[in-house]
Design a protein around this motif. Sequence first.
Motif, PDB file in Angstrom:
ATOM      1  N   PRO A   1       0.844  -1.186   0.000  1.00  0.00           N
ATOM      2  CA  PRO A   1       0.000   0.000   0.000  1.00  0.00           C
ATOM      3  C   PRO A   1       0.888   1.249   0.000  1.00  0.00           C
ATOM      4  O   PRO A   1       1.949   1.252   0.616  1.00  0.00           O
ATOM      5  CB  PRO A   1      -0.770  -0.111   1.314  1.00  0.00           C
ATOM      6  N   LYS A   2       0.441   2.300  -0.712  1.00  0.00           N
ATOM      7  CA  LYS A   2       1.228   3.517  -0.807  1.00  0.00           C
ATOM      8  C   LYS A   2       1.444   4.118   0.585  1.00  0.00           C
ATOM      9  O   LYS A   2       0.577   4.030   1.440  1.00  0.00           O
ATOM     10  CB  LYS A   2       0.481   4.521  -1.671  1.00  0.00           C
ATOM     11  N   GLY A   3       2.606   4.742   0.743  1.00  0.00           N
ATOM     12  CA  GLY A   3       2.851   5.434   1.996  1.00  0.00           C
ATOM     13  C   GLY A   3       3.721   4.625   2.936  1.00  0.00           C
ATOM     14  O   GLY A   3       4.049   3.474   2.675  1.00  0.00           O
ATOM     15  N   LEU A   4       4.087   5.279   4.025  1.00  0.00           N
ATOM     16  CA  LEU A   4       5.012   4.647   4.959  1.00  0.00           C
ATOM     17  C   LEU A   4       4.441   4.697   6.374  1.00  0.00           C
ATOM     18  O   LEU A   4       4.073   5.759   6.874  1.00  0.00           O
ATOM     19  CB  LEU A   4       6.353   5.380   4.912  1.00  0.00           C
ATOM     20  N   SER A   5       4.333   3.527   6.967  1.00  0.00           N
ATOM     21  CA  SER A   5       3.865   3.445   8.354  1.00  0.00           C
ATOM     22  C   SER A   5       4.416   2.144   8.925  1.00  0.00           C
ATOM     23  O   SER A   5       5.075   1.384   8.215  1.00  0.00           O
ATOM     24  CB  SER A   5       2.337   3.404   8.394  1.00  0.00           C
ATOM     25  N   GLU A   6       4.149   1.877  10.155  1.00  0.00           N
ATOM     26  CA  GLU A   6       4.584   0.601  10.729  1.00  0.00           C
ATOM     27  C   GLU A   6       3.988  -0.560   9.946  1.00  0.00           C
ATOM     28  O   GLU A   6       4.617  -1.603   9.789  1.00  0.00           O
ATOM     29  CB  GLU A   6       4.168   0.517  12.201  1.00  0.00           C
ATOM     30  N   ASP A   7       2.791  -0.345   9.427  1.00  0.00           N
ATOM     31  CA  ASP A   7       2.153  -1.409   8.659  1.00  0.00           C
ATOM     32  C   ASP A   7       2.944  -1.728   7.388  1.00  0.00           C
ATOM     33  O   ASP A   7       3.037  -2.873   6.978  1.00  0.00           O
ATOM     34  CB  ASP A   7       0.709  -1.018   8.301  1.00  0.00           C
ATOM     35  N   THR A   8       3.477  -0.661   6.762  1.00  0.00           N
ATOM     36  CA  THR A   8       4.283  -0.901   5.569  1.00  0.00           C
ATOM     37  C   THR A   8       5.467  -1.791   5.927  1.00  0.00           C
ATOM     38  O   THR A   8       5.809  -2.720   5.194  1.00  0.00           O
ATOM     39  CB  THR A   8       4.826   0.435   5.002  1.00  0.00           C
ATOM     40  N   VAL A   9       6.099  -1.459   7.038  1.00  0.00           N
ATOM     41  CA  VAL A   9       7.267  -2.228   7.469  1.00  0.00           C
ATOM     42  C   VAL A   9       6.860  -3.675   7.717  1.00  0.00           C
ATOM     43  O   VAL A   9       7.525  -4.616   7.278  1.00  0.00           O
ATOM     44  CB  VAL A   9       7.886  -1.595   8.731  1.00  0.00           C
ATOM     45  N   ARG A  10       5.725  -3.851   8.398  1.00  0.00           N
ATOM     46  CA  ARG A  10       5.245  -5.214   8.678  1.00  0.00           C
ATOM     47  C   ARG A  10       4.906  -5.938   7.374  1.00  0.00           C
ATOM     48  O   ARG A  10       5.167  -7.126   7.218  1.00  0.00           O
ATOM     49  CB  ARG A  10       3.999  -5.157   9.562  1.00  0.00           C
ATOM     50  N   TYR A  11       4.317  -5.198   6.436  1.00  0.00           N
ATOM     51  CA  TYR A  11       3.929  -5.787   5.154  1.00  0.00           C
ATOM     52  C   TYR A  11       5.159  -6.331   4.432  1.00  0.00           C
ATOM     53  O   TYR A  11       5.181  -7.462   3.959  1.00  0.00           O
ATOM     54  CB  TYR A  11       3.228  -4.727   4.307  1.00  0.00           C
ATOM     55  N   ILE A  12       6.203  -5.473   4.375  1.00  0.00           N
ATOM     56  CA  ILE A  12       7.418  -5.888   3.665  1.00  0.00           C
ATOM     57  C   ILE A  12       8.010  -7.111   4.347  1.00  0.00           C
ATOM     58  O   ILE A  12       8.367  -8.100   3.701  1.00  0.00           O
ATOM     59  CB  ILE A  12       8.445  -4.739   3.632  1.00  0.00           C
ATOM     60  N   SER A  13       8.078  -7.055   5.656  1.00  0.00           N
ATOM     61  CA  SER A  13       8.680  -8.155   6.404  1.00  0.00           C
ATOM     62  C   SER A  13       7.887  -9.449   6.194  1.00  0.00           C
ATOM     63  O   SER A  13       8.462 -10.520   6.011  1.00  0.00           O
ATOM     64  CB  SER A  13       8.747  -7.792   7.882  1.00  0.00           C
ATOM     65  N   ALA A  14       6.548  -9.314   6.186  1.00  0.00           N
ATOM     66  CA  ALA A  14       5.705 -10.492   5.996  1.00  0.00           C
ATOM     67  C   ALA A  14       5.894 -11.045   4.584  1.00  0.00           C
ATOM     68  O   ALA A  14       5.995 -12.251   4.370  1.00  0.00           O
ATOM     69  CB  ALA A  14       4.246 -10.133   6.245  1.00  0.00           C
ATOM     70  N   LYS A  15       5.948 -10.136   3.594  1.00  0.00           N
ATOM     71  CA  LYS A  15       6.142 -10.543   2.208  1.00  0.00           C
ATOM     72  C   LYS A  15       7.401 -11.378   2.051  1.00  0.00           C
ATOM     73  O   LYS A  15       7.524 -12.226   1.182  1.00  0.00           O
ATOM     74  CB  LYS A  15       6.273  -9.289   1.327  1.00  0.00           C
ATOM     75  N   LYS A  16       8.371 -11.061   2.884  1.00  0.00           N
ATOM     76  CA  LYS A  16       9.670 -11.716   2.774  1.00  0.00           C
ATOM     77  C   LYS A  16       9.762 -12.934   3.686  1.00  0.00           C
ATOM     78  O   LYS A  16      10.858 -13.507   3.805  1.00  0.00           O
ATOM     79  CB  LYS A  16      10.776 -10.725   3.164  1.00  0.00           C
ATOM     80  N   ASN A  17       8.669 -13.265   4.343  1.00  0.00           N
ATOM     81  CA  ASN A  17       8.686 -14.389   5.293  1.00  0.00           C
ATOM     82  C   ASN A  17       9.818 -14.252   6.309  1.00  0.00           C
ATOM     83  O   ASN A  17      10.537 -15.201   6.591  1.00  0.00           O
ATOM     84  CB  ASN A  17       8.877 -15.720   4.563  1.00  0.00           C
ATOM     85  N   GLU A  18       9.964 -13.067   6.828  1.00  0.00           N
ATOM     86  CA  GLU A  18      11.116 -12.854   7.695  1.00  0.00           C
ATOM     87  C   GLU A  18      10.843 -13.351   9.111  1.00  0.00           C
ATOM     88  O   GLU A  18       9.702 -13.298   9.582  1.00  0.00           O
ATOM     89  CB  GLU A  18      11.468 -11.359   7.750  1.00  0.00           C
ATOM     90  N   PRO A  19      11.891 -13.756   9.799  1.00  0.00           N
ATOM     91  CA  PRO A  19      11.725 -14.131  11.202  1.00  0.00           C
ATOM     92  C   PRO A  19      11.417 -12.894  12.057  1.00  0.00           C
ATOM     93  O   PRO A  19      11.636 -11.759  11.626  1.00  0.00           O
ATOM     94  CB  PRO A  19      13.085 -14.727  11.576  1.00  0.00           C
ATOM     95  N   GLN A  20      10.975 -13.153  13.257  1.00  0.00           N
ATOM     96  CA  GLN A  20      10.547 -12.071  14.135  1.00  0.00           C
ATOM     97  C   GLN A  20      11.674 -11.064  14.420  1.00  0.00           C
ATOM     98  O   GLN A  20      11.454  -9.864  14.420  1.00  0.00           O
ATOM     99  CB  GLN A  20      10.029 -12.669  15.459  1.00  0.00           C
ATOM    100  N   TRP A  21      12.904 -11.597  14.636  1.00  0.00           N
ATOM    101  CA  TRP A  21      13.996 -10.673  14.989  1.00  0.00           C
ATOM    102  C   TRP A  21      14.233  -9.635  13.915  1.00  0.00           C
ATOM    103  O   TRP A  21      14.561  -8.483  14.188  1.00  0.00           O
ATOM    104  CB  TRP A  21      15.284 -11.425  15.322  1.00  0.00           C
ATOM    105  N   MET A  22      14.027 -10.055  12.666  1.00  0.00           N
ATOM    106  CA  MET A  22      14.246  -9.120  11.570  1.00  0.00           C
ATOM    107  C   MET A  22      13.171  -8.028  11.581  1.00  0.00           C
ATOM    108  O   MET A  22      13.463  -6.843  11.380  1.00  0.00           O
ATOM    109  CB  MET A  22      14.208  -9.902  10.249  1.00  0.00           C
ATOM    110  N   LEU A  23      11.936  -8.455  11.837  1.00  0.00           N
ATOM    111  CA  LEU A  23      10.851  -7.474  11.898  1.00  0.00           C
ATOM    112  C   LEU A  23      11.101  -6.480  13.038  1.00  0.00           C
ATOM    113  O   LEU A  23      10.930  -5.268  12.864  1.00  0.00           O
ATOM    114  CB  LEU A  23       9.509  -8.187  12.092  1.00  0.00           C
ATOM    115  N   ASP A  24      11.519  -7.016  14.186  1.00  0.00           N
ATOM    116  CA  ASP A  24      11.792  -6.131  15.324  1.00  0.00           C
ATOM    117  C   ASP A  24      12.878  -5.126  14.979  1.00  0.00           C
ATOM    118  O   ASP A  24      12.803  -3.939  15.315  1.00  0.00           O
ATOM    119  CB  ASP A  24      12.233  -6.957  16.537  1.00  0.00           C
ATOM    120  N   TRP A  25      13.887  -5.632  14.274  1.00  0.00           N
ATOM    121  CA  TRP A  25      15.015  -4.779  13.880  1.00  0.00           C
ATOM    122  C   TRP A  25      14.522  -3.646  12.979  1.00  0.00           C
ATOM    123  O   TRP A  25      14.876  -2.485  13.139  1.00  0.00           O
ATOM    124  CB  TRP A  25      16.016  -5.661  13.137  1.00  0.00           C
ATOM    125  N   ARG A  26      13.667  -4.011  12.031  1.00  0.00           N
ATOM    126  CA  ARG A  26      13.105  -3.012  11.107  1.00  0.00           C
ATOM    127  C   ARG A  26      12.262  -1.982  11.860  1.00  0.00           C
ATOM    128  O   ARG A  26      12.364  -0.780  11.617  1.00  0.00           O
ATOM    129  CB  ARG A  26      12.197  -3.700  10.085  1.00  0.00           C
TER     130      ARG A  26
END
Lengths: 357, 487
Positions: B30-55
């Motif tokens: 989705p356009k724009g930048l928010s915590e949700d965008t960060v979560r979206y990208i991390s989820a898209k990448k199947n990232e582990p939790q530590w990576m999401l926390d880092w982001r």
Amino acid sequence: MTAVFDLPSTREEAWRWADLGGLAAAAALAPIARPEADFLDLPGARLVFVDGVLDAERSMLRRVTLQALEAGDHPLGRRAAGQGWSLRLDAEAAADPVQIIHIATSGESHLPSEIVLGDDAVAEVVETFVGAGWANRFTRVSLGTGARLMRSVRLLQPAGFVSLREEATIGAAASLVTIFLGAGGQGSRIDATLTLAGDGAFVDYGGALLTRDEQRQECAVAVHHAEPNGTSRQVWRAVAADRSQASLAARAEVARHAQKTDGEQSLRGLLLDRTATVNLKPELEIFADDVKCAHGATVGELDARALFYLESRGIPPARAEALLTHAFVADAIGRIGHETVRDAFEADADAWLEAAL
Amino acid sequence: MATKNAEALAAVSKKYEWGFATEVEQDFAPKGLSEDTVRYISAKKNEPQWMLDWRLKAYRQWLEMTPPDWAKLSIPPIDYQDAYYYAEPKQKKTLASLDELDPEIRRTYEKLGIPIEEQKVLAGVEGARKVAVDAVFDSVSVATTFREELKAAGVIFLSISEAIREYPDLVKKWLGKVVPQHDNYFATLNSAVFSDGTFVYVPAGVRCPMELSTYFRINAENTGQFERTLIVADKGAYVSYLEGCTAPMRDENQLHAAVVELVALDDAEIKYSTVQNWYPGDENGVGGIYNFVTKRALCQGRNSKVSWTQVETGSAITWKYPSCVLAGENSVGEFYSVAVTNHRQQADTGTKMIHLGKNSRSTIVSKGISAGRSDNTYRGLVRVAPTAEGVRNFTQCDSLLLGDQCGAHTVPYIEVKNPSAQIEHEATTSKISEDQLFYAMSRGLDQEAAVALIVNGFAREVLQQLPMEFAVEAQKLLGISLEGSVG
């Protein structure tokens, strides 16, 4: 100290190496007995300012007048607005050297000045700073076509801070030479903006900053070539001992139509101890395409081979070091044209070196 | 002189050849930048939790920060909410072979001249040099070649999102060590939303058997590209890495905020070469990429060496300072750069050499060429720590001005706290002298060839540092502004 709060912070590029804390500390120094300082044996006007106020008894004004002066909007300079000294010469006039001694006994003192030379006029000014406290000076220089000004400024305060704000406009074929020597124990900031506003103008602006103990001295100079055929020379030398810091920031700016500009910067630092710091920033900003601009910057210790050579000739190590350091500093202050003044400056530099080495 | 100028201007005004856009179906965040965008990208990448926390940590820090304003650039305000932070071609990205790659993307890369196909053919040819290529299309790495062969040598060459999944320990150990999350505004933004990039690990004692290469391509409209590259050369390892970038011609500006981290352990050497050719905008400064990149190398080990070579010809605005932290004893940092600006491009680029280790050495050679109404700034720092004995640095930055509407600036900082250091800095600014031209032309060269010869000579010290594959491309790119250059 409230006085320094409205100065820019060191987060700003032009103030990155400024010792703003030292400035506040200087202003808060306890008052000292009035120190003595002698004039050089030269004819001409002699002015003594004690904490920014003229000591009429010891002064001979001659062509110099006292009057209210503007001081621009520079953070340091603007504080100096008010009563100051003025040297104005008509076309083709020549004055004997003007000597000025600034004595600081306590607190902060601010003083503006102006030097306005008509076409082809010639003047020489020698300034000396002694005492303790924060001496803040603003100088406006305006040179008509073909005018020549030679200034020599030595900072010899044992403690405190000297801040100098200088703004110069140099007319066609005019020449401004200003040489500084920082050989006291004070902190300093030499902050200048020089504009070559006429065809073929010349400026030589430089000096030597010698620092020791916890001392911090710096220069922040911008030379602006606004017209073609200008020449600028910025030769600065820094010698840093103990835990001191010497910073040299010199900038040459060449405007779009200032073709055939010849700009040269030489910034060199000599470190005497491993706890000392030398910072250099030789900056070029060029918008014209037919110019010759070069800068050289080096930092290091004395050349081991040169030392060895001198020692092999029977010169003791300490003496050899002093000789080489003297030569290093002389690059900058040897540019003073007047022999008496040059000798006095070299003697001050040597006294500093002797104490430091 | 007038004809010379005209020729030069014609040469530098050649069209941007890589300005096509490719029609590929894409998934956008989705356009724009928010915590949700960060979560979206991390989820898209199947990232582990530590990576999401880092982001997320980086994102929260970013909210508190302000963009740097000290560079000699005029950057229009950027609306961070008016961009897509993630765009992925709708092709499944786990491919059995390159043949399954979306033909449109394949064609794009062919147009760009990336030798994915060619390399496959060459692979069978005896004695042919090989380059392993990782191609990043908008936000996703679409093709990594030669993986098996590299694996046999022990070299890990993966997209960073794969590496996070497959080698979490290695990534965790080094990610953000050289460029901390809060390093600067753009690096922090990158830490929060980086989409893809490259991870390279060369194990101890291994000399990477081929050049590694990544091509970055921004394709989609309104997207930013935030790639992250991490290269670790273990003890005694050697790797040479090449990076190239292009983008389509679009009227709006697009943001590219990458972070590159290099780590060289004892006796390791990394050679990092960049040919940056993002779309620079048109002659009036409309459109083009904002290239705000943080690149830093940590020469941590004894005798380690990192060499940056860059040829910068693209981008509307470049803000980039590939740096070396020379922590190891006898470590060596090198920076070779040619930056060309034309029209209304602005470049503020240079390097930082931070000398911490004894006898560390660095060399900086920067060549700036400005034309049109552009501004080209070299900004560099050489710092010597009190404990760093016997440091040597040599810096040379030369500027060449083509035309009278452009600017060339040099802002070197030198901060030395150890007297045994030998620091030398030289800089010149010039145009091509009549004498040089006259001499070359008296030998039978026409004016254009003479100028090209002289200007090539001007940049030669840098160009010769490039690996063969890139040298050819760089020459061609530089040719756009160098052929028929003029004083």
